[in-house]
Design an enzyme around this catalytic site. Structure first.
Site, mmCIF file in Angstrom:
data_model
loop_
_atom_site.group_PDB
_atom_site.id
_atom_site.type_symbol
_atom_site.label_atom_id
_atom_site.label_comp_id
_atom_site.label_asym_id
_atom_site.label_seq_id
_atom_site.Cartn_x
_atom_site.Cartn_y
_atom_site.Cartn_z
ATOM 1 C CG ASP A 22 41.284 130.356 32.980
ATOM 2 O OD1 ASP A 22 41.210 131.368 32.235
ATOM 3 O OD2 ASP A 22 40.787 130.539 34.078
ATOM 4 C CE LYS A 25 37.825 128.362 26.443
ATOM 5 N NZ LYS A 25 38.359 128.250 27.806
ATOM 6 N N GLY A 49 40.200 135.234 28.812
ATOM 7 C CA GLY A 49 41.797 135.384 28.475
ATOM 8 C C GLY A 49 42.286 134.507 27.721
ATOM 9 C CG HIS A 50 41.261 133.471 24.179
ATOM 10 N ND1 HIS A 50 41.102 132.160 24.153
ATOM 11 C CD2 HIS A 50 40.219 134.050 23.843
ATOM 12 C CE1 HIS A 50 39.753 131.875 24.073
ATOM 13 N NE2 HIS A 50 39.183 133.056 23.903
ATOM 14 C CD GLN A 234 34.010 133.488 29.903
ATOM 15 O OE1 GLN A 234 32.873 133.434 29.157
ATOM 16 N NE2 GLN A 234 34.503 134.391 29.580
ATOM 17 C CB THR A 249 30.510 133.599 32.847
ATOM 18 O OG1 THR A 249 30.654 134.896 32.388
ATOM 19 C CG2 THR A 249 30.281 132.693 31.865
ATOM 20 C CB THR A 312 44.698 135.779 30.975
ATOM 21 O OG1 THR A 312 44.933 134.449 31.082
ATOM 22 C CG2 THR A 312 45.541 136.518 29.861
ATOM 23 N N GLY A 315 45.007 138.594 36.819
ATOM 24 C CA GLY A 315 45.966 138.352 37.705
ATOM 25 C C GLY A 315 45.649 137.310 39.130
#
Ligand code: IMP
Length: 437
Positions: A22, A25, A49-50, A234, A249, A312, A315
């Site tokens: 996060d 990027k 999440g982008h 990530q 991850t 993202t 939540g």
């Protein structure tokens, strides 16, 4: 963005996070798309999440590369990514309904592994109420990668294009999965192999125009002198080998994953841009020495609120804290970062003081190096250096000279501690809110 000279052997760039994900990027990738022809994702899946804001419009992607927002580019999902087909199709249709064409420009590796509902169920049962929970995104990422390296149950995307073959492969796999799921919990959801085969053959048909041998595609692009941009998902501290295992991850989220996850040899990557937030955040469990648990009126909560630090994908509120130069320096070394992009500097505006962790203390000893093990990092106490904050709104700054002196000093100190030049400073979510140094 200023370009680093590169010869044809090192014409590729990688944008990678140097924290626990996060790091914004997506914005850097978006800024770099003009100087590239191909954008590649090489790791992770729909756990990423982008968020990219362009011309006032916000796009949220979890599986597709940010490059798809620029249809001129070829966007590639490499073999190292794990694909949940319903999510892929959903993101494609969202983009199309927003007026962004998605066609030949999007290629997905036939060797990428496929996430099935039994992966989601396996993860749910492993995470729910378990003391060993990692705090995953619940997207089936870990179980799917486990099946890939375990070999017995892994299914690749290209297999969804062969009806008889898929049915025959799925029968013993689903039988085995059902046994495992029942062993994990008598209330587990179980699955019907033929129904799953039908469902996934349908997805395969819809994805057929995009499924291809992306390794060959990328080798051809290299021969033709195309400029390739690798977009890591990530952050490097979540890398399965180099991160804070087991709180990581399941992929190589550092640039280590490029070679295996795309087929492009490391020697082709001539520029690695390490992206760091001006502070630190983390979602899920795992050690976080600079975490600020200083209550509802504290700095941690303020960073979360101002920086909108909520996952993202899930939540979940992100854990927030000061910048950790020890962890980030280690991540920069693993990533082979050549330069830095410092993001979300504006979030720190209004604080009377800002702090950076410059060392750890473990069992009364000072540590300047990041310990490789989560159980040791857990016991580390941060040693801080504090700097004066700034009160002026910096979201309109477009040049270094526009920043108040304390903000410039803070950024200079980050460069010094990480021993890398800062090339980009981001002072807001929009493309324009960027200082190129
Ligand atoms: P998984 O990738 O869903 O298996 O989750 C493993 C760990 O990585 C958890 O702590 C997640 O919160 C974290 N994680 C996965 N993807 C992201 C991301 O895109 N940003 C931040 N953390 C992530």
């Amino acid at each position: 963005m200023p370009e680093t000279p590169s010869d044809s052997r090192s014409a590729c760039t990688c944008v990678v996070g140097l924290q626990w994900g996060d790091e914004a990027k997506g914005k850097i990738v978006d800024l770099l798309t003009e100087e590239h022809d191909v954008v590649v994702r090489y790791n992770g899946g729909a756990n990423a999440g982008h968020t990219v804001v362009t011309n006032g419009q916000t796009y949220r992607l979890s599986l597709l590369p940010t490059g798809v927002l620029r249809p001129r580019l070829r966007s590639v999902i490499g073999n190292g990514v794990v694909i949940y087909p319903p999510r892929f199709l959903e993101e494609v249709s969202q983009l199309r309904s927003g007026g962004i064409p998605v066609g030949d420009n999007l290629a997905v590796s036939d060797h990428a592994h496929v996430i099935f509902p039994y992966h989601l169920e396996e993860e749910r049962l492993s995470e729910q109420g378990s003391e060993q929970a990692i705090g995953t995104t619940g997207r089936g990422i870990g179980p799917c990668y486990a099946d890939k390296v375990g070999r017995i149950c892994g299914i690749r995307l290209g297999e969804l294009l062969h009806a008889q073959h898929l049915k025959e492969r799925l029968r013993p796999i689903v039988e085995r999965k059902n046994r495992i799921l029942r062993a994990l919990s008598p209330d587990a959801r179980t699955f019907d192999a033929d129904a799953l085969a039908e469902e996934y053959l349908g997805y395969g048909e819809r994805m057929r125009p995009h499924i291809t041998d992306t390794t060959r595609l990328l080798h051809r692009a290299l021969r033709e002198g195309r400029r390739i941009l690798f977009e890591a998902a990530q952050g490097s501290l979540l890398d399965v080998d180099h991160g804070t295992f087991p709180y990581v991850t399941s992929s190589n989220s550092s640039p280590a994953g490029i070679w295996s996850g795309s087929g492009v040899p490391a020697r082709n990557v001539g520029r690695v841009i390490g992206v760091v937030k001006a502070y630190t955040s983390r979602v899920g469990r795992g050690p976080f020495p600079t975490e600020l648990n200083d209550g509802p009126e504290g700095v941690g909560e303020r960073i979360r609120r101002v920086g909108r630090e909520y996952g993202t994908v899930t939540g979940r509120p992100r854990r927030c804290g000061w910048l950790d130069a020890v962890a980030t320096r280690y991540a920069a070394a693993v990533a082979g970062a050549d330069e830095l992009a410092v993001m979300l500097l504006d979030v720190l505006t209004g604080l009377s003081e800002v702090a950076i962790c410059t060392a750890y203390e473990l069992d009364g000893q000072r540590l300047d190096e990041f310990p490789g093990d989560a159980y040791l990092v857990e016991r580390c106490r941060p040693v801080y250096e504090t700097w004066p904050g700034w009160q002026e709104d910096i979201s309109g700054a477009r040049r270094l000279a526009d920043l108040p002196t304390p903000a410039r000093r803070y950024v200079d100190r980050i460069a010094e501690l990480l021993n890398l030049p800062v090339r980009v400073i981001s002072v807001g979510p929009d493309r324009q809110q960027t200082i190129l140094c």
